[in-house]
Design an enzyme around this catalytic site. Structure first.
Site, mmCIF file in Angstrom:
data_model
loop_
_atom_site.group_PDB
_atom_site.id
_atom_site.type_symbol
_atom_site.label_atom_id
_atom_site.label_comp_id
_atom_site.label_asym_id
_atom_site.label_seq_id
_atom_site.Cartn_x
_atom_site.Cartn_y
_atom_site.Cartn_z
ATOM 1 N N VAL A 1 0.838 -1.209 0.000
ATOM 2 C CA VAL A 1 0.000 0.000 0.000
ATOM 3 C C VAL A 1 0.871 1.257 0.000
ATOM 4 O O VAL A 1 0.572 2.237 -0.698
ATOM 5 C CB VAL A 1 -0.968 -0.004 1.212
ATOM 6 C CG1 VAL A 1 -1.807 1.262 1.238
ATOM 7 C CG2 VAL A 1 -1.854 -1.250 1.170
ATOM 8 N N LYS A 47 -13.934 -4.673 9.906
ATOM 9 C CA LYS A 47 -14.507 -3.678 8.983
ATOM 10 C C LYS A 47 -15.975 -3.417 9.306
ATOM 11 O O LYS A 47 -16.432 -2.265 9.267
ATOM 12 C CB LYS A 47 -14.335 -4.168 7.543
ATOM 13 C CG LYS A 47 -12.860 -4.288 7.118
ATOM 14 C CD LYS A 47 -12.713 -5.115 5.849
ATOM 15 C CE LYS A 47 -11.259 -5.267 5.425
ATOM 16 N NZ LYS A 47 -11.066 -6.281 4.380
HETATM 17 N N1 HSE Z 1 -7.228 -9.487 3.564
HETATM 18 C C1 HSE Z 1 -8.253 -8.582 3.143
HETATM 19 C C2 HSE Z 1 -9.140 -9.248 2.115
HETATM 20 C C3 HSE Z 1 -7.743 -7.310 2.543
HETATM 21 O O1 HSE Z 1 -8.940 -10.400 1.766
HETATM 22 O O2 HSE Z 1 -10.077 -8.601 1.685
HETATM 23 C C4 HSE Z 1 -7.293 -6.339 3.573
HETATM 24 O O3 HSE Z 1 -8.267 -6.091 4.521
#
Ligand code: HSE
Length: 440
Positions: free
Chosen positions: A14, A205
């Protein structure tokens, strides 16, 4: 006017994407932000590699604290990840009066309350668009674009690794463990995929989205988290026959008594757009009382998609850093002194519908007993299919699968009904329960 100076803590996938996109689009970004935005310092343990990724004008150090201590740095971008050193560095950057941009969902979902309070006290911004669904501007949409609405629910495919695995399982009829190995070989899944496949990453998230959607504190510890490791290929096929796809959803839903916050595999009607989000892509649905249902789709990970979100935060901060702190968009969309005390509901109080698969003895009266238990529990059946025994267990089989779809009920009602059905001598294996979301 002098450019805004940015220090990167970590220059992996990133970080290098952020540097490259800032370089490539610097003129357009400056026209939007009103000032140039420049990475002038990078901290990374591998100094030589880091220096090879950036221009000679960028100071590269191996000590992140040197970036925080540099008075010329306006914004610190934390791209280290995890709860350990990243937490200390973010808090130190805030104390040093730096604005912070981070993609670290784990850190904010677990320690967000402390971090946002520290930022509020110091009058600095902590921006985290990249923490949820990578390049999709879902934080901006929830926090600003939908600000008129009373948001009713958010439901998303917010982990690309698991969506890739589920897509492959459905396409190829393969089992989870086979597809996981293939995903690791292709680089879609990490060597240690635990956070992805167990639903933890999606729950981080979902926790952040729940806070912004409903103005509640981040409460990862109250989220219900179930991954995809127990899913069988046959359930994906049965779901398909019933007109559904199975997706790992992160769900945050407002109810009168509290907020549902949960991550688990869910049947979704195949006709919904979100059911057709395949491979490593992400998508989030948001239902607001005024706007109705909206859908956001895109890449949830990757170098430049995630950099796109990081740079959007850098531009926001560049525009707003001279504004009175009270006039800025609050971190969690609601003013810190106007947060809701609606509780996150325990899973036993969640209301949803279900897919059940029972391996049963192929005898008279078995289905009547099972449906009788559901009827006595007040659970209404939406659809039932029974496979022919030969199809399930081969020629002459005395076992078969019964698949039941129910209407909504409270999870604790379903727990009790499943315990009763499981105790029947004609139910021959552990009952499979997958929740179902109509997303209407
Ligand atoms: N590992 C996560 C995914 C991406 O597979 O979407 C980063 O949050």
């Amino acid at each position: 006017m002098k450019s805004i100076q940015v220090g990167l803590l970590g220059i992996g996938t990133v970080g290098s994407g952020t540097y490259n996109v800032l370089q490539r689009n610097q003129q357009e970004i400056q026209r939007r932000a009103g000032r140039g935005i420049e990475v002038t310092m990078v901290a990374d343990l591998d100094v030589a590699r880091a220096q090879s990724l950036v221009g000679p004008g960028v100071a590269v150090v191996n000590d992140a604290r040197a970036v925080i201590a540099n008075p010329d740095i306006d914004i610190v971008v934390e791209l280290i990840g995890g709860y350990g050193i990243a937490k200390a560095l973010v808090l130190e950057a805030i104390e040093a009066g730096k604005h912070v941009v981070t993609a670290n969902k784990a850190l904010l979902a677990v320690h967000g309350t402390e971090i946002f309070a520290a930022a509020h006290r110091k009058g600095v911004m902590v921006a985290f668009e990249a923490a949820v669904a990578g390049g999709i501007p879902i934080i901006k949409a929830l926090r600003e674009g939908l600000t008129a609405n009373s948001i009713q629910w958010v439901a998303g495919i917010i982990n690309g690794t698991t969506n890739f695995i589920l897509s492959e399982m459905r396409d190829k009829g393969l089992d989870f463990s086979v597809v996981l190995k293939e995903a690791q070989r292709l680089g879609y899944a990490e060597a240690d995929p635990t956070f992805d496949i167990e639903g933890v990453d999606a729950a981080h998230k979902a926790t952040l989205m729940s806070a912004i959607a409903f103005g509640i504190p981040v409460q990862f510890d109250k989220a219900y988290v179930e991954g995809i490791t127990q899913l069988g290929a046959q359930d994906i096929q049965y779901a398909e026959q019933l007109g559904y796809r199975i997706k790992l959803l992160g769900i945050a839903k407002r109810r009168a008594t509290g907020i549902e916050l949960r991550v688990h595999p869910s049947l979704v009607p195949a006709k919904r757009l979100i059911a057709n989000v395949e491979g490593a892509m992400n998508a989030v649905m948001v239902h607001g009382d005024a706007v109705g249902t909206t859908l956001y789709y895109g890449k949830g990970a990757g170098s430049e998609p995630t950099a796109s979100a990081v740079i959007a935060d850098l531009v926001d901060i560049t525009r707003l850093h001279t504004a009175d702190a009270a006039q800025r968009v609050p971190h969690l969309a609601f003013q810190p002194d106007a947060m809701s005390d609606l509780p996150v509901l325990p899973m036993s109080e969640v209301v949803t519908s279900y897919y059940l698969r029972l391996r049963v003895a192929d005898q008279a009266g078995v289905l009547a007993k099972v449906t009788g238990i559901l009827a006595d529990a007040g659970i209404s059946i939406d659809a039932v299919i029974q496979r022919e025994a030969d199809e399930v267990g081969g020629e002459g089989s005395t076992q078969t699968d019964v698949i039941i779809l129910t209407h909504d009920c409270v999870e604790s009602q379903m727990d009790a009904a499943i315990a009763q059905m499981q105790a029947l001598p004609t139910v021959l294996a552990a009952i499979t329960r997958i929740r179902k979301e109509e997303l209407a």
